[in-house]
Design a protein around this motif. Structure first.
Motif, short mmCIF file in Angstrom:
data_model
loop_
_atom_site.label_atom_id
_atom_site.label_comp_id
_atom_site.label_asym_id
_atom_site.label_seq_id
_atom_site.Cartn_x
_atom_site.Cartn_y
_atom_site.Cartn_z
N LYS A 168 0.94 -1.22 -0.07
CA LYS A 168 -0.20 -0.01 -0.11
C LYS A 168 0.82 1.24 -0.10
O LYS A 168 0.45 2.24 -0.72
CB LYS A 168 -0.92 0.04 1.20
CG LYS A 168 -1.79 1.13 1.01
CD LYS A 168 -2.71 1.22 2.49
CE LYS A 168 -3.78 2.16 2.63
NZ LYS A 168 -4.33 2.39 3.82
N GLU A 169 1.92 1.32 0.77
CA GLU A 169 2.65 2.31 0.86
C GLU A 169 3.49 2.63 -0.39
O GLU A 169 3.74 3.70 -0.71
CB GLU A 169 3.64 2.39 2.05
CG GLU A 169 3.07 2.09 3.41
CD GLU A 169 4.04 2.15 4.53
OE1 GLU A 169 5.30 1.69 4.20
OE2 GLU A 169 3.71 2.42 5.65
N LYS A 170 3.89 1.51 -0.94
CA LYS A 170 4.57 1.69 -2.39
C LYS A 170 3.74 2.24 -3.47
O LYS A 170 4.28 3.18 -3.97
CB LYS A 170 4.98 0.15 -2.80
CG LYS A 170 5.77 0.12 -4.37
CD LYS A 170 6.07 -1.42 -4.58
CE LYS A 170 6.66 -1.13 -5.89
NZ LYS A 170 7.10 -2.59 -6.35
N ALA A 171 2.49 1.81 -3.43
CA ALA A 171 1.39 2.39 -4.50
C ALA A 171 1.34 3.70 -4.14
O ALA A 171 1.17 4.59 -5.25
CB ALA A 171 -0.01 1.42 -4.13
N GLN A 172 1.21 4.24 -2.89
CA GLN A 172 1.02 5.60 -2.61
C GLN A 172 2.06 6.28 -2.75
O GLN A 172 2.00 7.44 -3.21
CB GLN A 172 0.68 5.77 -1.39
CG GLN A 172 -0.70 5.18 -0.67
CD GLN A 172 -0.78 5.23 0.85
OE1 GLN A 172 0.09 5.22 1.63
NE2 GLN A 172 -2.39 5.11 1.25
N ARG A 173 3.28 6.01 -2.62
CA ARG A 173 4.72 6.54 -3.02
C ARG A 173 4.68 6.78 -4.60
O ARG A 173 4.93 7.98 -5.12
CB ARG A 173 5.64 5.93 -2.32
CG ARG A 173 7.05 6.62 -2.87
CD ARG A 173 8.31 5.82 -1.98
NE ARG A 173 8.42 4.30 -2.25
CZ ARG A 173 8.00 3.40 -1.45
NH1 ARG A 173 7.31 3.80 -0.22
NH2 ARG A 173 7.95 2.07 -1.86
N GLU A 174 4.46 5.70 -5.42
CA GLU A 174 4.47 5.86 -6.75
C GLU A 174 3.39 6.74 -7.22
O GLU A 174 3.73 7.66 -8.31
CB GLU A 174 4.05 4.53 -7.59
CG GLU A 174 5.43 3.66 -6.99
CD GLU A 174 5.06 2.36 -7.82
OE1 GLU A 174 3.81 1.79 -8.04
OE2 GLU A 174 5.95 1.10 -7.91
N ALA A 175 2.09 7.13 -6.60
CA ALA A 175 1.05 7.85 -6.89
C ALA A 175 1.55 9.16 -6.62
O ALA A 175 1.36 10.11 -7.43
CB ALA A 175 -0.33 7.45 -6.23
N ARG A 176 2.20 9.43 -5.62
CA ARG A 176 2.72 10.91 -5.39
C ARG A 176 3.82 11.26 -6.38
O ARG A 176 3.88 12.35 -6.71
CB ARG A 176 3.33 11.04 -3.95
CG ARG A 176 2.11 10.81 -2.81
CD ARG A 176 2.75 11.13 -1.47
NE ARG A 176 3.90 10.49 -1.06
CZ ARG A 176 3.82 9.16 -0.33
NH1 ARG A 176 2.54 8.95 0.02
NH2 ARG A 176 5.04 8.57 0.07
N LEU A 177 4.63 10.20 -6.67
CA LEU A 177 5.68 10.78 -7.65
C LEU A 177 5.11 11.22 -8.92
O LEU A 177 5.65 12.00 -9.66
CB LEU A 177 6.72 9.61 -7.57
CG LEU A 177 7.63 9.29 -6.53
CD1 LEU A 177 8.38 8.04 -6.65
CD2 LEU A 177 8.33 10.62 -6.07
N ALA A 178 4.09 10.28 -9.42
CA ALA A 178 3.52 10.64 -10.52
C ALA A 178 2.75 11.90 -10.83
O ALA A 178 2.85 12.69 -11.89
CB ALA A 178 2.46 9.34 -10.78
N ALA A 179 2.19 12.22 -9.57
CA ALA A 179 1.32 13.30 -9.52
C ALA A 179 2.38 14.65 -9.50
O ALA A 179 1.96 15.53 -10.14
CB ALA A 179 0.47 13.43 -8.23
N ARG A 180 3.57 14.57 -8.88
CA ARG A 180 4.50 15.57 -8.81
C ARG A 180 5.21 15.68 -10.05
O ARG A 180 5.54 16.90 -10.52
CB ARG A 180 5.62 15.22 -7.83
CG ARG A 180 6.70 16.17 -7.39
CD ARG A 180 7.59 15.77 -6.60
NE ARG A 180 7.13 15.22 -5.45
CZ ARG A 180 7.82 14.75 -4.53
NH1 ARG A 180 9.01 14.26 -4.53
NH2 ARG A 180 7.02 14.49 -3.07
N ALA A 181 5.39 14.57 -10.67
CA ALA A 181 5.93 14.64 -12.17
C ALA A 181 5.14 15.31 -13.23
O ALA A 181 5.43 16.15 -13.99
CB ALA A 181 6.34 13.18 -12.63
#
Length: 301
Positions: A168-181
């Motif tokens: 879950k934390e990995k998915a949330q981290r990837e989502a944050r990175l994608a949104a930031r990018a």
């Protein structure tokens, strides 16, 4: 469900679920899968001891054989104990624990939930100040005499919850990175849509030059200065804590009570040690032989 998968589930149900990786695999279920597919022997689980081998031999219809000494020996069940005076709150032991038996926060002292600890040893090597001891808590009892099926079932649930949290934390981290990018991605000017686009159109699309007289050299903002000062304070606090730990460990060594870090660690644990050392370098901490965990030898642990 395939026959191999069904067999792996039955094998996994007979394992102690310490998730210690001493079998040479990343956990009890991967080891069960390896046994079911013929890639591993059924005598590679030290926490299960001789009774564990006997259980698996009966299930598989194979002879009872001795525990493979390359994977370790049966021993009294230990429990992790953290020395509060040495803990610097680095969180590396929290990351290493497969059943979330350690609680704490960055720069705060950590502690162990006794009922959750499976005695796997995985928290010991990553600790940069060697503040964790594995203390035997079952007297002379080893293997399944020092463990119960209820404890194994609880450990499996804790491990599965741990894995689910990481995913879950990995998915949330990837989502944050994608949104930031997506927010910071530059918007390139669109190219002319037809080959006949005029030079004037291309000229209008080009940004107007800025005169050198209007260019100003940026100055450091108060916010940046405060952040740099905070980072320096943080590094000074960590360095001071490490120095106190070194002094205490030197005193213990002089009394013949030196560090007891786990030796012959698995490849998975060695990866955790490497990550701890990389983090220390990123923090700018000096390497010190007294605080560097031992490297794992080649081959299986």
């Amino acid at each position: 469900m395939s026959e191999v998968t069904a067999l792996a589930q039955r094998i996994d149900a007979l394992l102690p679920q310490t998730q210690c990786t001493k079998c040479g695999y990343a956990g009890c279920r991967p080891y069960a899968d390896a046994i079911a597919s013929g890639q591993a022997s059924y005598n590679q689980c030290p926490p299960g001891g001789a009774e564990g081998v006997e259980r698996l031999a009966k299930l598989l219809g194979r002879p009872v054989i001795p525990l493979n000494p390359e994977n370790g020996v049966a021993r009294p069940r230990p429990r992790a104990v953290i020395d509060e005076s040495l803990c610097i709150g680095c969180t590396l032991c929290l990351q290493a624990c497969p059943v979330d038996a350690i609680v704490g926060a960055a720069k705060l002292m950590h502690t162990v939930i006794e009922d959750r600890c499976t005695g796997c040893d995985l928290c010991v090597p990553p600790c940069p100040v060697d503040c964790i001891d594995m203390v035997p808590v079952t007297g002379e009892r080893t293997g399944w005499d020092a463990w119960s099926q209820t404890q194994a079932d609880d450990a499996r649930r804790h491990f599965e919850a741990h894995q689910a949290r990481l995913e879950k934390e990995k998915a949330q981290r990837e989502a944050r990175l994608a949104a930031r990018a997506a927010r910071v991605a530059p918007h390139a000017p669109s190219a002319p849509s037809t080959p006949g686009a005029t030079q004037d159109t291309q000229t209008q699309a080009m940004p107007s030059p800025v005169s050198s007289s209007s260019t100003q050299t940026p100055t450091a903002s108060p916010v940046a200065d405060e952040a740099a000062a905070a980072a320096a304070r943080k590094q000074a606090i960590i360095q001071a804590a490490l120095e106190r730990a070194r002094q205490k460990k030197a005193a213990l060594a002089a009394e013949g009570l030196g560090p007891k870090n786990t030796e012959n660690v698995s490849a998975a644990v060695q990866a955790q040690i490497d990550e701890a050392e990389a983090r220390r370098k990123r923090l700018g901490l000096d390497a010190n032989p007294d605080t560097t965990p031992p490297a794992a030898p080649s081959g299986k642990a």
